[in-house]
Design a protein around this motif. Structure first.
Motif, PDB file in Angstrom:
ATOM      1  N   MET A 136       0.906  -1.134   0.083  1.00  0.00           N
ATOM      2  CA  MET A 136      -0.038  -0.009  -0.142  1.00  0.00           C
ATOM      3  C   MET A 136       0.965   1.209   0.076  1.00  0.00           C
ATOM      4  SD  MET A 136      -2.793  -1.497  -0.212  1.00  0.00           S
ATOM      5  CE  MET A 136      -3.990  -0.047  -0.337  1.00  0.00           C
ATOM      6  N   GLU A 137       2.246   1.142   0.220  1.00  0.00           N
ATOM      7  CA  GLU A 137       3.005   2.294   0.379  1.00  0.00           C
ATOM      8  C   GLU A 137       3.048   3.237  -0.680  1.00  0.00           C
ATOM      9  OE1 GLU A 137       7.475   3.059   2.247  1.00  0.00           O
ATOM     10  OE2 GLU A 137       7.068   1.197   0.946  1.00  0.00           O
ATOM     11  N   LYS A 138       3.083   2.531  -1.823  1.00  0.00           N
ATOM     12  CA  LYS A 138       3.121   3.172  -3.234  1.00  0.00           C
ATOM     13  C   LYS A 138       1.886   4.404  -3.507  1.00  0.00           C
ATOM     14  CE  LYS A 138       1.165  -0.620  -5.760  1.00  0.00           C
ATOM     15  NZ  LYS A 138       1.332  -1.914  -6.221  1.00  0.00           N
ATOM     16  N   PHE A 139       0.942   4.230  -2.802  1.00  0.00           N
ATOM     17  CA  PHE A 139      -0.152   5.001  -2.914  1.00  0.00           C
ATOM     18  C   PHE A 139      -0.272   6.337  -2.000  1.00  0.00           C
ATOM     19  CE2 PHE A 139      -1.624   0.699  -3.925  1.00  0.00           C
ATOM     20  CZ  PHE A 139      -2.253   1.086  -5.351  1.00  0.00           C
ATOM     21  N   GLY A 140       0.699   6.157  -1.115  1.00  0.00           N
ATOM     22  CA  GLY A 140       0.898   7.113  -0.136  1.00  0.00           C
ATOM     23  C   GLY A 140      -0.421   7.491   0.784  1.00  0.00           C
ATOM     24  N   GLY A 141      -0.820   8.814   0.963  1.00  0.00           N
ATOM     25  CA  GLY A 141      -1.906   8.746   1.795  1.00  0.00           C
ATOM     26  C   GLY A 141      -1.699   8.791   3.212  1.00  0.00           C
ATOM     27  N   THR A 142      -2.908   8.672   3.984  1.00  0.00           N
ATOM     28  CA  THR A 142      -2.704   8.841   5.454  1.00  0.00           C
ATOM     29  C   THR A 142      -3.414   7.482   6.161  1.00  0.00           C
ATOM     30  OG1 THR A 142      -2.962  11.332   5.508  1.00  0.00           O
ATOM     31  CG2 THR A 142      -3.536  10.174   7.736  1.00  0.00           C
TER      32      THR A 142
END
Length: 167
Positions: A136-142
């Motif tokens: 999920m890291e590749k999507f960034g976000g909080t």
């Protein structure tokens, strides 16, 4: 124990890609989902919920899991922090507070959902956290996360069904 994870994004398109990745992770058994949804807020501030069942035209969860997921989702995302609620809803909110889903957590979730933004809400009964986080890291976000104990989940389900003993 279940994990309640909210992945917040400034853009619905990113949330949609993250949602697709969560579904892939489920098929690879990295995560065992109890519930998953994309929540978006349009420019007018209206909240929209998109679940796999709505997308696929089928019910993917058991009735109990679906009811619990819907209740948790509603209380975490959609219930106002302030307002008049009935005794049953008040009791459910109290139980969630005991489980770590308090007003602070709900306020953080709501702060992610500004107009134009979106979030992927995941309730997982099992998760390989390292593998999930890496994917999920590749999507960034909080990322917001809390845990729900099995006992607490059972008590919530009983209270939801009206079978919990009253004190």
């Amino acid at each position: 124990m279940s994990e309640l994870i909210v992945l917040g994004y400034e853009d619905r398109a990113v949330a949609e890609r993250a949602f697709a990745e969560v579904r892939k992770l489920e098929s690879r058994q990295v995560v065992e989902l109890t519930g998953v949804a994309v929540v978006s807020v349009d420019a007018d501030g209206e909240t929209h919920v998109d679940t796999p069942a709505r997308r696929e035209g089928q019910i993917a969860l058991s009735a109990t899991a679906g009811a619990l997921w819907g209740m948790v989702f509603g209380l975490v995302i959609l219930t106002p922090a302030i307002g008049v609620v009935g005794a049953a809803v008040g009791g459910l909110i109290g139980k969630l507070n005991q489980m770590g889903v308090d007003n602070t957590f709900r306020d953080k979730v709501r702060s992610l959902l500004a107009p134009g933004s979106a979030a992927v809400v995941v309730m997982a009964s099992r998760i390989a956290e390292g593998e999930f986080a890496a994917a999920m890291e590749k999507f960034g976000g909080t990322v917001l996360k809390t845990s729900l104990s099995e006992e607490g989940e059972r008590e919530l389900a009983e209270q939801l069904a009206g079978t919990a003993p009253t004190a």
